[in-house]
Design a protein around this motif. Structure first.
Motif, mmCIF file in Angstrom:
data_model
loop_
_atom_site.group_PDB
_atom_site.id
_atom_site.type_symbol
_atom_site.label_atom_id
_atom_site.label_comp_id
_atom_site.label_asym_id
_atom_site.label_seq_id
_atom_site.Cartn_x
_atom_site.Cartn_y
_atom_site.Cartn_z
ATOM 1 N N TYR A 22 -10.279 46.007 -35.977
ATOM 2 C CA TYR A 22 -9.214 46.547 -36.835
ATOM 3 C C TYR A 22 -8.138 47.354 -36.103
ATOM 4 O O TYR A 22 -6.948 47.138 -36.337
ATOM 5 N N LEU A 70 -5.916 45.030 -34.312
ATOM 6 C CA LEU A 70 -5.126 44.212 -35.232
ATOM 7 C C LEU A 70 -3.956 45.023 -35.789
ATOM 8 O O LEU A 70 -2.834 44.516 -35.896
ATOM 9 N N ILE A 112 -0.069 43.962 -35.354
ATOM 10 C CA ILE A 112 0.877 43.664 -36.434
ATOM 11 C C ILE A 112 2.172 44.442 -36.212
ATOM 12 O O ILE A 112 3.278 43.897 -36.327
ATOM 13 N N LEU A 161 4.021 42.783 -33.403
ATOM 14 C CA LEU A 161 4.580 41.483 -33.766
ATOM 15 C C LEU A 161 5.827 41.672 -34.638
ATOM 16 O O LEU A 161 6.842 40.995 -34.445
ATOM 17 N N VAL A 162 5.739 42.615 -35.569
ATOM 18 C CA VAL A 162 6.903 42.901 -36.411
ATOM 19 C C VAL A 162 8.068 43.352 -35.529
ATOM 20 O O VAL A 162 9.202 42.882 -35.666
ATOM 21 N N TRP A 202 -3.960 32.734 -32.825
ATOM 22 C CA TRP A 202 -4.457 32.640 -34.204
ATOM 23 C C TRP A 202 -4.517 31.187 -34.645
ATOM 24 O O TRP A 202 -5.463 30.740 -35.272
ATOM 25 N N GLY A 210 -7.727 29.265 -35.510
ATOM 26 C CA GLY A 210 -7.817 29.081 -36.957
ATOM 27 C C GLY A 210 -8.261 30.346 -37.665
ATOM 28 O O GLY A 210 -8.794 30.298 -38.763
ATOM 29 N N ALA A 211 -8.065 31.474 -37.032
ATOM 30 C CA ALA A 211 -8.456 32.735 -37.666
ATOM 31 C C ALA A 211 -7.683 33.880 -37.058
ATOM 32 O O ALA A 211 -7.220 33.797 -35.921
ATOM 33 N N ILE A 212 -7.533 34.921 -37.843
ATOM 34 C CA ILE A 212 -6.837 36.094 -37.346
ATOM 35 C C ILE A 212 -7.825 37.168 -36.940
ATOM 36 O O ILE A 212 -7.687 37.818 -35.918
ATOM 37 N N LEU A 213 -8.831 37.315 -37.729
ATOM 38 C CA LEU A 213 -9.728 38.433 -37.486
ATOM 39 C C LEU A 213 -11.101 37.989 -37.004
ATOM 40 O O LEU A 213 -11.507 38.274 -35.878
ATOM 41 N N SER A 214 -11.791 37.247 -37.878
ATOM 42 C CA SER A 214 -13.181 36.934 -37.535
ATOM 43 C C SER A 214 -13.257 35.615 -36.777
ATOM 44 O O SER A 214 -12.462 34.718 -37.004
ATOM 45 N N LYS A 243 -14.138 34.877 -45.141
ATOM 46 C CA LYS A 243 -14.516 36.271 -45.396
ATOM 47 C C LYS A 243 -13.354 37.027 -46.021
ATOM 48 O O LYS A 243 -12.202 36.722 -45.758
ATOM 49 N N SER A 250 -12.342 40.004 -45.325
ATOM 50 C CA SER A 250 -11.535 40.704 -44.312
ATOM 51 C C SER A 250 -10.549 39.741 -43.650
ATOM 52 O O SER A 250 -9.398 40.091 -43.404
ATOM 53 N N GLU A 251 -10.994 38.513 -43.427
ATOM 54 C CA GLU A 251 -10.098 37.524 -42.815
ATOM 55 C C GLU A 251 -8.942 37.198 -43.759
ATOM 56 O O GLU A 251 -7.776 37.154 -43.354
ATOM 57 N N SER A 311 -6.560 40.019 -43.816
ATOM 58 C CA SER A 311 -5.759 40.050 -42.583
ATOM 59 C C SER A 311 -4.654 39.016 -42.651
ATOM 60 O O SER A 311 -3.516 39.274 -42.279
ATOM 61 N N ARG A 312 -5.002 37.848 -43.146
ATOM 62 C CA ARG A 312 -3.985 36.792 -43.216
ATOM 63 C C ARG A 312 -2.855 37.201 -44.143
ATOM 64 O O ARG A 312 -1.684 36.955 -43.854
ATOM 65 N N ILE A 354 -1.918 40.246 -44.922
ATOM 66 C CA ILE A 354 -1.117 41.320 -44.304
ATOM 67 C C ILE A 354 -0.202 40.755 -43.228
ATOM 68 O O ILE A 354 0.984 41.070 -43.167
ATOM 69 N N VAL A 355 -0.766 39.882 -42.400
ATOM 70 C CA VAL A 355 0.052 39.316 -41.317
ATOM 71 C C VAL A 355 1.209 38.498 -41.895
ATOM 72 O O VAL A 355 2.355 38.614 -41.446
ATOM 73 N N ALA A 378 3.788 40.805 -43.265
ATOM 74 C CA ALA A 378 4.495 41.492 -42.169
ATOM 75 C C ALA A 378 5.515 40.563 -41.529
ATOM 76 O O ALA A 378 6.665 40.956 -41.274
ATOM 77 N N ILE A 379 5.120 39.310 -41.287
ATOM 78 C CA ILE A 379 6.051 38.382 -40.622
ATOM 79 C C ILE A 379 7.223 38.047 -41.534
ATOM 80 O O ILE A 379 8.386 38.083 -41.116
ATOM 81 N N ALA A 395 9.449 40.967 -41.546
ATOM 82 C CA ALA A 395 10.182 41.163 -40.292
ATOM 83 C C ALA A 395 11.322 40.171 -40.175
ATOM 84 O O ALA A 395 12.345 40.449 -39.558
#
Ligand code: SF4
Ligand code: SF4
Ligand code: SF4
Lengths: 443, 325
Positions: A20, A23, A27, A30-31, A88, A92-96, B2, B4-5, B8-9, B11-12, B15-16, B19
């Motif tokens: 976290y 991440l 973010i 990236l912004v 990403w 195929g994923a951002i976090l997990s 999940k 959380s995933e 996250s997606r 939020i990202v 954000a993009i 921006a």
């Protein structure tokens, strides 16, 4: 000084293991990066008032060369937004870590490109066009976007982060100079790695990805190619990865034998000197040539630039080596002794950047309030007049950096030459002469 | 996937999109008039619409060097437009018509071409009768040479001329001043007992008596702002741009107009007595109003008011005459 293992602190360790915090920083970065691209494309074309120029080439550069690289090595790469969208997408994923991989080509980078020559070339290209790049927001916007798209493109074709490892112009020199930083990521116990099954740090597991930098942490001996992404801290089931505080330039004790890395040292050293001459020196014609991209004067400048970097600097260096009568091949001595030029180059950049950054820092305050040049005044600082900052510390600061750099590289030269059993004198004399030249250019 | 995933997606993505979207949004809502050197496009946009009686808000920024903004035929101080900064101004027009706005700073070689128009629509409140300029009603051929056939040795002195004119009771009506050249008046004084030098001194006085110190001062300021870059601070045709104009030659004209056979002329030398003493104020008015037609000289008629042009002309003659001791 012995090493101090920072990851012993549960706070640091948890902060690095958790996805976290990183991440969140990603973010924001990236912004900021996307904003810089857009500011370059649609904001005012006046460089000194455009976010892209002011924040990328003044603020970011200052932080990178004066703080991040000397103290945190590849610390910038740990938060760099450029490879993110590509990674990403690739995963195929951002976090997990995902259950199954998306089907991209996932090819291995061809052997001939698995060195830093591409990075040397991409850095040189930027360096040769730097006069327009550093002053024209449009071009900066385009280059930033191109890096983002190149990283995405390479991620879909090649495995791991090929862009960072083999192409990024910034990554090349951060890697070289990260060897001098007092921070490192290393394994704790070699034996554990030897017995470790599946090597999840390299191959990935349900806990995380395999090293995006194509590095096997178990074999790490220098900072150059570890992007500090912290993935192996998450994947290693044996808690065998540590982040250490260590003496400066510990990596340089074992000199590199790679020619691409040796030339990177010359490229950086030479560019720092040429920039000091062009940007701060009194030669109008030289400046004009650098700024008028595409003219015949500029082609002359390119030729001189390349001649200094690939001919004059390494040429005299080789002459020095030939005087040392070693039984080792010249190439080997060349690469090993070039290690001594790394601290010198870093300090040349620090000294050069000091004047560049202190002169222009006041633009940051103004651009903060009106990043696009639309006439805003967000923080009431839009009309801050341009004013060089801290001019009194400039000359002492530069002197300190240059003298410090010379001593540092002399020490490194001694270690490197005792490693291969030859005299360090020519390398030290060489460094001394270059330092004098740099003094003359800067002060 | 999940939670959380997924989060996250989201939020990202937000954000993009933010921006990218936020700067684009503000960009589309920030109409700025960009000033660039004429070679790089001049004003953009260069046509602005307005309504009579409605305030027109304009925001300017310069993309390269310092420019200035002013509207011709209008009494307004010029606004400096600095690179990377935004300048605001509000204008209200009393009369419909097409107004020319122009750059008031010597921004570059083709500074003179940095112009645009404001089209003001609406009904006129106080229609003014239109009269043709003097040079038209006089039917003057302003392109024909009007040289003085005899010129003084030095600069004629109005101070000396004053006593001579008084004692010989010589005067010059306003109408004659406008329509005659100094040489014509000099020629008409042939019948008097004055020497050539004295006659020129008298002419200098007659010219001075047809202007005022305010008029001269105003003319001087207009000249410094608008003419000196080419014609030179001292009128000798050697302004800072004169050489550049020379060197740029045809190419400079062609890039601006696309015309094929334009020839760049050097700026007129106002210290040249043959030319200047042969020129009447009406003739000069014509040249200034109309511009150079194929030379580098722009058309000033759309920018200066009639009064400003007369002030300018009065000042230009001061390159020929000594008005003070
Ligand atoms: S190598 Fe380049 S793109 Fe990759 S993380 Fe470092 S700076 Fe960013
Ligand atoms: S996963 Fe840990 S223990 Fe295994 S090889 Fe990698 S670093 Fe060593
Ligand atoms: S996975 Fe480990 S070794 Fe590989 S780049 Fe990341 S931090 Fe460095």
């Amino acid at each position: 000084m012995a090493k101090i293992e920072l990851t012993r602190s549960p706070f640091i360790k948890n902060a690095l293991k958790s996805r976290y915090p990183q991440l969140a920083v990603f973010i924001i970065m990236l912004v900021g990066y996307i904003f810089a691209i857009l500011a370059g494309l649609i904001g005012t074309p006046v460089g000194s008032h455009n976010f892209s120029i002011v924040f990328v080439w003044i603020a970011w550069w200052a932080v990178l060369i004066l703080v991040a690289v000397p103290f945190f090595g590849r610390g910038w790469c740990a938060v760099c937004p450029i490879p993110l969208p590509g990674e990403w997408l690739q995963r195929g994923a951002i976090l997990s870590p995902p259950g199954k991989r998306p089907k991209w080509l996932n090819l291995r980078v061809p052997k001939m490109f698995r060195n830093i020559w591409m990075q040397n070339i991409s850095f040189l290209l930027l360096a040769l066009f730097s006069s327009v790049l550093l002053t024209t927001p449009n071009i900066t916007g385009i280059v930033l976007a191109a890096m983002l798209f190149a990283a995405i493109g390479l991620s879909t074709i090649f495995e791991r982060c090929a862009f960072c490892r083999y192409l990024c112009p910034v990554g090349g020199f951060i890697g070289l100079y990260s060897q001098t930083a007092p921070i490192e990521l290393r394994i704790k116990d070699k034996q554990v790695c030897v017995q470790c099954e599946g090597k999840p740090c390299y191959n990935g597991s349900e806990l995380g990805y395999g090293c995006p930098w194509d590095v096997f942490p178990g074999g790490l001996s220098k900072n150059t190619y570890c992007g500090l992404c912290m993935e192996c801290i998450r994947t290693c089931p044996h808690d065998n990865i540590a982040v250490n505080l260590r003496p400066f330039s510990a990596d340089l004790a074992k000199p590199s034998t790679r020619i691409d890395e040796a030339f990177k040292a010359f490229i950086m050293l030479g560019s720092a000197m040429i920039y000091a001459g062009v940007l701060l020196g009194p030669w109008g014609a030289f400046k004009d040539a650098a700024y008028n991209v595409g003219t015949s004067a500029w082609f002359m400048y390119v030729i001189i630039f390349l001649a200094i970097i690939f001919g004059i600097l390494p040429g005299f260096f080789t002459l020095g080596i030939l005087k040392t009568k070693s039984r080792l091949p010249v190439k080997h001595c060349f690469a090993s002794l070039a290690t001594a030029l790394i601290p010198l180059g870093l300090m040349f950049w620090v000294a050069f950047s000091l004047s560049f950054v202190l002169t222009n820092a006041s633009y940051i305050v103004a651009a903060l309030s009106d990043p696009l040049g639309f006439g805003w005044n967000l923080f009431g600082t839009t009309n801050t007049a341009w004013q060089p900052m801290l001019t009194s510390i400039l000359a002492p600061g530069q002197t300190l950096a240059l003298v410090g750099g010379l001593i540092w590289s002399a020490r490194t030269a001694q270690k490197a030459s005792s490693e291969i059993n030859i005299s360090s004198i020519p390398t030290i004399v060489y460094s001394f002469i270059l330092t004098l030249v740099m003094f003359w250019l800067l002060l | 996937m999940k939670r959380s995933e997924l989060l996250s997606r989201i939020i990202v993505t937000v954000a993009i999109v933010g921006a990218i979207g936020a700067p684009l949004y503000f960009w589309s809502r920030t109409p700025l008039i960009h000033a660039r050197m004429a070679e790089n496009g001049g004003w953009s946009p260069d046509v602005i619409q307005a309504e009579v009686g409605q305030p027109l808000h304009l925001r300017f920024t310069s993309d390269d060097v310092v420019h200035g903004f002013a509207v011709g035929q209008m009494d307004m101080p010029s606004v400096d437009v600095l690179p990377g900064k935004v300048a605001d101004i509000s204008l209200t027009f009393d009369e419909p018509g097409i107004y020319t706005f122009y750059c008031t700073r010597w921004c570059g070689l083709n500074h003179w071409r940095m112009r645009g128009t404001i089209e003001v629509a609406g009904a006129s409140t106080s229609p003014k009768p239109v009269s043709p300029p003097l040079y038209v009603s006089l039917n003057l051929d302003i392109d024909a040479p009007h040289d003085a056939l005899f010129i003084p040795d030095g600069k004629p002195s109005a101070v000396n001329g004053q006593s001579l004119a008084m004692s010989s009771s010589i005067s010059l009506s306003q109408e004659d001043y406008f329509t005659q050249s100094p040489y014509q008046v000099f020629d008409e004084l042939k019948g008097t007992s004055l020497t050539d030098e004295q006659r020129w001194d008298a002419v200098a006085y007659l010219w001075q008596s047809n202007t005022t110190p305010e008029s001269l001062a105003n003319g001087k300021q207009l000249y410094a702002q608008n003419c000196a870059a080419c014609h030179g601070e001292n009128g000798a045709g050697d302004g800072v741009f004169a050489n550049d104009l020379n060197e740029a030659g045809e190419a400079s004209m062609q890039t601006m107009t696309g015309a094929h056979d334009m020839v760049m002329q050097t700026p007129v030398d106002f210290t040249d007595p043959t030319r200047m003493l042969g020129a009447s104020p009406a003739l000069l008015q014509g040249k200034i109003l109309r511009g150079g037609m194929g030379t580098g000289m722009p058309m000033w008629g759309v920018i200066f008011t009639e009064e400003q042009i007369w002030d300018l002309i009065a000042y230009i003659y001061s390159f020929q005459f000594e008005y003070t001791k």
